[in-house]
Design an enzyme around this catalytic site. Structure first.
Site: not given
Length: 177
Positions: A61, A73, A89, A93, A138
């Site tokens: 982040r 999320a 998602e 994810e 990533e």
């Protein structure tokens, strides 16, 4: 007398959000400028497999300069329902489709300055069905047995606000009981 917005001005339009300055009439009759981050909304998933393990993602982040452990999320696309976003998602994810996707409520992430509202979904009956992820992400998967999550939080290994709020909300509602 309630507060009311007298005027709004968009200061910045980005790919994900806007920054808006509102002139707000306060109860005493004064006007105050307030900056608002306008966000389309998002979903957070609590994916639990048949072994009672919770699926997390770890990703970099830039705002924190760290790789954070988080529940999966994502942001709502224009016109997309929270349910459709949650299903997408989950596949993007963690590479899993949820046979059961149940809404558990939601919350404003930072109502003092942002419109972002996050919808929480419990994802169960997981089966492999990956979709390509976002090119700028990533992601590493971490699957943690539910009883160990409190230890991760106590050690400071889980510090993402939306994940902490989602886990608490889900625990209060009973699906994690």
């Amino acid at each position: 007398m309630e507060q009311s917005v007298r005027s709004s001005e968009v200061l910045f339009r980005g790919d994900l959000l806007q920054l808006r300055r509102d002139q707000v009439l306060l109860p005493g009759g004064k006007t105050k400028a307030i900056e608002i981050v306008v966000h389309p909304g998002a979903v957070v998933l609590l994916p639990i497999d048949e072994q009672g393990r919770v699926w997390f993602v770890r990703q970099y982040r830039p705002a924190t300069g760290e790789r954070l452990l988080e529940l999966p999320a994502g942001t709502l696309d224009p016109g997309e329902s929270p349910e459709a976003c949650a299903a997408r998602e989950c596949r993007e994810e963690i590479g899993m489709a949820a046979g059961r996707l149940a809404p558990l409520g939601g919350f404003f992430i930072a109502p003092g300055y942002s419109t972002e509202y996050i919808h929480l979904f419990l994802a169960q009956d997981l089966t492999s069905a990956p979709l390509p992820g976002d090119e700028d992400e990533e992601i590493e998967l971490e699957v943690i047995p539910f009883p160990e999550i409190k230890d991760w939080i106590a050690r400071g290994d889980l510090r993402d606000g939306k994940s902490l709020a989602a886990l608490q909300l889900a625990a209060d509602l009973g699906p994690l009981g």
